[in-house]
Write an enzyme that holds these catalytic residues in place. Structure first.
Site: not given
Length: 505
Positions: A364-365, A368, A444
């Site tokens: 997920h990070e 970004h 997100e």
């Protein structure tokens, strides 16, 4: 004796002052209305909604509800205090009073009365120290009362004091040259000084982002390379899979400060680093080691008690037949106590995430980064900063603005910057904050989708649940409160979005 330092109500300065104070209170009341709506959610949702029963246990739900109610009550009082304080500073001329005191102190230190750079540095330093002193009781109460009560605070008073002192020293060392550079550019930059000011703040911002992780952050927390093993190998494989230029992988000893968990990456170009909080890692955090040690100690005590009991029974077998019934009763009581202890041990769950769940969080990070969310945020912040400085360039010499706040004999450069960025731009800042929150929530969902495409849908859902439970996040929110405040969507929205994508596939 304090006297009001407000301009005449009918003058343009007075109208400007009333507008700024009025908007401050309007914002405060709006925030309190939103907080009231959310507080009612905490109060009314005593029982978990049906859709939550599969992802959160009742005990955890009750703890999260109690924790957030306590934080809500604390926030209500703190916000009221700060609002009254800030209004008092405006009404009673707090800024010009602090500026005059700073001027006297600057001259006492040997600088001339005309040295505005030294004057501004002293002003910022004194103001920062006063602000920290005022906020100290609130910080102490929150850390050692609320966070301690709910099991998050890991700081000792000594650690807390030392940490605060280090923060004061570091902030003073960093702020002094920055304030000097800002004032010098404003005074010497001519009509288009805002271009130079924007360039200066941009360069120093990137410089601080570069040196902070290596030279400043280690002053407050301990950073160590993640040990070789399955987790490190799989993180490196994940980084290579998406061409993330990972150069270093650290674990920060966050458990010494708090039980809250986090993970982030930083660095420019081909020099990226990933930092994991030890509280994020199930097999690494000392919190879980403490639980395991406690369990082992309890088992050893139980084994020792059982051995002593058997020896005593053997010694009395030949002469204490008439006590058989009493012995049986004691054994039954001990067995019941052991069963109860085992049940309590079973409830002590480890915190943190397993290897695949950590990979899902990092997926997920890193999403970004891959989706250029970081770059987009940098561009937005730089465009916003240039806009603010350009407007400040137009208002810097606007005399009525200074008169409205009690500066009748001078127009200090740094004071002008404060008045424009904090007061004149207040409505714009509120609107921008909402728009950035909306963009962040959208980002997100995109990052969650990126992790799902990497094959971590189930692991990410599991990790989100664990992290929410470990941090006692309350899973039910008022929609308006959440939309205004939450840069991250609530856990239920994120899980629903992931599940819907899986169904579409």
């Amino acid at each position: 004796m304090l006297t009001l330092a407000i301009p005449e109500w009918q003058s343009w300065e007075g109208k400007m002052f009333i507008g700024i104070v009025g908007f401050s209170w309007a914002t405060y009341l709006w925030e309190e209305y939103l907080s009231y709506r959310q507080r009612q959610i905490y109060k009314k949702n005593v029982i978990p909604p049906e859709e939550l029963k599969a992802i959160i246990e009742r005990e955890t739900y009750d703890k999260a509800r109690a924790y957030n109610l306590d934080k809500s009550s604390y926030g209500l009082l703190e916000r009221a205090f700060n609002q009254v304080l800030n209004t008092g500073i405006m009404l009673y001329g707090g800024l010009p009073a602090l500026w005059n005191v700073s001027g006297s102190l600057s001259q006492w230190l040997g600088f001339s009365a005309s040295n505005e750079i030294a004057h501004s540095i002293v002003f910022v330093s004194v103001g920062s120290i006063i602000s920290r002193i005022i906020n100290l009781p609130w910080s102490v109460y929150f850390t050692f009362k609320i966070e301690q009560k709910h099991g998050f605070n890991k700081q000792t008073p000594g650690f807390y004091i030392k940490d605060k002192i280090k923060k004061i020293v570091v902030s003073q060392v960093i702020s002094a040259p920055l304030v000097a550079g800002v004032v010098y550019i404003i005074k010497a930059g001519g009509d288009y000084f805002f271009w130079y000011l924007w360039g200066f703040t941009t360069i120093t911002g990137f410089l601080l982002m570069t040196i902070y992780p290596d030279y400043i952050a280690p002053l407050f927390d301990k950073y160590e390379p993640l040990p070789d093993g399955e987790l490190r190998t799989k993180i490196e494989e994940l980084a290579a899979r998406i061409s993330f230029p990972l150069t270093k992988l650290y674990v920060v000893e966050g458990s010494k400060r708090s039980a809250h968990s986090n993970a982030y990456f930083y660095g420019f170009f081909k020099n990226k680093r990933i930092v994991l909080y030890d509280t994020l890692l199930e097999e690494y955090t000392p919190i879980n080691k403490t639980i395991e040690d406690t369990k082992e100690e309890e088992k050893e005590k139980e084994a020792g008690s059982e051995e002593k009991k058997e020896n005593a029974i053997d010694a009395k077998d030949d002469t204490a037949e008439d006590h058989t019934e009493e012995k049986d009763t004691k054994e039954e009581e001990e067995e019941e106590a052991t069963d109860k202890d085992d049940a309590e041990d079973g409830k002590r769950k480890k915190s943190g995430c397993k290897t695949n769940e950590v990979l899902a969080v990092l997926g997920h990070e890193l999403g970004h980064w891959k989706l250029n969310h970081v770059l987009k945020n940098i561009v937005i912040s730089q465009v916003n900063l240039f806009l603010i400085f350009s407007v400040f360039g137009s208002l810097y010499g606007y005399t009525p603005l200074y008169h409205a706040f009690g500066f009748h004999n001078s127009k200090p450069a740094f004071i002008g910057l404060i008045l424009v960025t904090q007061y004149v731009f207040a409505p714009y800042n509120e609107l921008l904050g909402v728009l950035i929150t909306m963009f962040s929530r959208y980002s997100e969902f995109q990052a969650d989708e990126f992790a799902r495409k990497l094959g971590y849908s189930e692991q990410l859902q599991s990790a989100l649940v664990k992290l929410n439970n470990d941090n006692l996040g309350f899973p039910v929110y008022d929609w308006l409160f959440s939309a205004w405040h939450h840069s991250h969507p609530p856990i239920l929205e994120r899980i629903r979005a992931l599940q819907e994508k899986v169904k579409e596939d």
